[in-house]
Each structure stands twice: as C-alpha cells, then as structure tokens.
Design a protein around this motif. Structure first.
Motif, short mmCIF file in Angstrom:
data_model
loop_
_atom_site.label_atom_id
_atom_site.label_comp_id
_atom_site.label_asym_id
_atom_site.label_seq_id
_atom_site.Cartn_x
_atom_site.Cartn_y
_atom_site.Cartn_z
N UNK A 197 0.84 -1.20 0.00
CA UNK A 197 0.00 0.00 0.00
C UNK A 197 0.87 1.25 0.00
N UNK A 198 1.94 1.24 0.80
CA UNK A 198 2.83 2.40 0.86
C UNK A 198 3.55 2.61 -0.46
N UNK A 199 3.97 1.54 -1.11
CA UNK A 199 4.63 1.66 -2.42
C UNK A 199 3.68 2.24 -3.45
N UNK A 200 2.45 1.77 -3.46
CA UNK A 200 1.46 2.29 -4.40
C UNK A 200 1.16 3.76 -4.13
N UNK A 201 1.11 4.12 -2.87
CA UNK A 201 0.83 5.51 -2.51
C UNK A 201 1.93 6.43 -3.02
N UNK A 202 3.19 6.02 -2.83
CA UNK A 202 4.31 6.86 -3.29
C UNK A 202 4.32 7.01 -4.80
N UNK A 207 0.18 12.21 -4.72
CA UNK A 207 1.03 12.10 -3.54
C UNK A 207 2.37 12.77 -3.78
N UNK A 208 2.95 12.52 -4.94
CA UNK A 208 4.24 13.14 -5.28
C UNK A 208 4.12 14.65 -5.34
N UNK A 209 3.04 15.15 -5.95
CA UNK A 209 2.83 16.59 -6.03
C UNK A 209 2.63 17.19 -4.64
N UNK A 210 1.89 16.51 -3.79
CA UNK A 210 1.68 17.00 -2.42
C UNK A 210 2.99 17.08 -1.65
N UNK A 216 8.05 22.87 -0.66
CA UNK A 216 8.09 24.27 -1.09
C UNK A 216 7.57 25.19 0.00
N UNK A 217 6.53 24.77 0.69
CA UNK A 217 5.97 25.57 1.78
C UNK A 217 6.97 25.71 2.91
N UNK A 218 7.72 24.64 3.19
CA UNK A 218 8.74 24.70 4.24
C UNK A 218 9.86 25.67 3.85
N UNK A 219 10.31 25.56 2.59
CA UNK A 219 11.37 26.45 2.11
C UNK A 219 10.91 27.90 2.19
N UNK A 220 9.67 28.15 1.79
CA UNK A 220 9.13 29.51 1.83
C UNK A 220 9.08 30.04 3.26
#
Length: 231
Positions: A197-202, A207-210, A216-220
């Motif tokens: 399930x975790x492999x499919x989620x990644x 999921x990748x976009x999130x 990006x939010x952390x860097x900002x």
C-alpha cells in the motif's frame, strides 16, 4: 556516559523520593541513547524493555542488550500496532532465561496504541532507567532527534521501583503474549500488505505533487523568517 547530577543548595545530590539519584538528558546530540544503553547493560544482570517498535538495527546500535540476554535475563516487550516491529529482532530474545513478548489490544475499536519507550537495566547494586521517546531502532538510539531522561540509582529508589512496576503491569497484562506460529504468519501477511500500500501511494501523482508542495511551503517559511544577523 556523563551524568548530570541534580544539586541542592547544600551541594548534595537531590533526593528523589528520599533516595539519591543521578540524572542525565539524552537527545542523541552530545551523547546517544545507544551509548547509555550499552553502558547500562554491560554492568547489568537483567533488563526490562518496553518499546513501541523494535528492529534489528536497534540491536546493532546497542549490542550490549542482546549480549546481556545470553548471560542474564532480558524481558523484551514490543508493540505491533503499526506493523513496524521486526519479529526477527524480537525472536532473538526468545532464549532462556530471557523472554520476548508482543503487546496488542484485541479490540481495534478501542483505539489503544502501545507507545512506551522504557529501558531498565539492573544489577544487585545499581539500576539505570531510560525513559523518553527512543524506540529500539538505529534511528531512535543514535540519529533521530529524541528526548530521554536517564536515571541512575539504587534498585530500591522509589522512581526505579515505579518504572519496574510499570513494566511488570504491561508484561503480565492480558495483552502481552508470546509469539505463536499463527501470529507470525498473519503478522507477516499484514506487514507485506502495508508495504505494498505504501509503495502504491508513493507512486501516485497526487502524492508526489503534495510532497513537492509541502517542501516548497517549508522552504518559503524558512526563507521568510530571517532574524537580524542570522542566515
């Protein structure tokens, strides 16, 4: 291991429950939990452990715990709620006089998670307790940012007795049991399913976009917070 003694105004170690103790704080920075656990186990004849997760990497990080199991008694209790515990690591303590058990509440609707991190290594004269956030894993004992308090004192120290009794209540509860072949089979199947399930989620685009957006939010946030004189 460097212990930080708690001092009173008279220059004596502070009495905790009427008994003198040494106290240290461990966050895997100046001193690691692995170093403290190894040192405690080398001088011990018995140990009691209760952790949410146990993995083989933890035994590599602190080998004195497993070595103690070959000459004394270790009671290892590990959680299996999130299928992160490595049963092969737990089974290495299934050799008399040592013993291993897993903890699992039978009612999933109860929302009871097994989440302690307690290590108690003892001899006839000295007891060393580690209580905090470190699981029996390489990360928990060595590299993660953790928060643990180490207490060293006589075995009859009230705080040591409380920790020993806490482990005893868990160990002797109806939710701590020895591994059976049926449990091993079902647990392995559940671990494999969770991994898939975790492999499919990644692999999902959302999921990748999130993940990218989160970074990006952390860097900002970091870039917008620049105290005077700091990078």
């Amino acid at each position: 291991m460097r212990f930080r003694t708690v001092w009173t105004e008279t220059g004596q170690s502070r009495a905790v429950g009427g008994t003198l103790v040494d106290i240290a704080f461990l966050d895997n920075d100046e001193g690691t939990v692995a170093e403290a656990l190894d040192e405690a186990c080398r001088g011990a004849t018995r140990a009691r452990v209760a952790v949410a997760f146990a993995k083989g990497s933890g035994l590599v990080a602190a080998p004195a715990l497993e070595e103690l199991a070959s000459r004394g008694r270790v009671e290892l209790l590990a959680g299996v709620d999130f299928q992160l515990t490595d049963l092969a690591a737990v089974e290495r303590f299934e050799r008399p006089p040592s013993e291993a058990r897993v903890f699992l509440h039978p009612d999933p609707a109860s929302r009871v998670s097994f989440h302690p991190k307690v290590y108690l290594a003892e001899s006839d004269d000295v007891s060393v307790a580690l209580v905090g956030s470190s699981n029996l894993t390489a990360g928990g004992l060595n590299s993660n940012v953790e928060a643990n308090v180490l207490v060293r004192g006589a075995p009859d120290t009230p705080l040591i007795q409380t920790i020993r009794a806490f482990h005893g209540r868990l160990w002797n509860s109806g939710f701590a049991f020895r591994l059976t072949d049926t449990f091993r089979k079902n647990y392995g199947r559940l671990q494999e399913r969770r991994h898939m399930v975790e492999l499919n989620l990644r692999g999902e685009a959302d999921f990748t976009r999130a993940q990218r957006e989160l970074r990006s939010a952390v860097v900002e946030a970091i870039a917008s917070y620049r105290p005077t004189g700091e990078r």
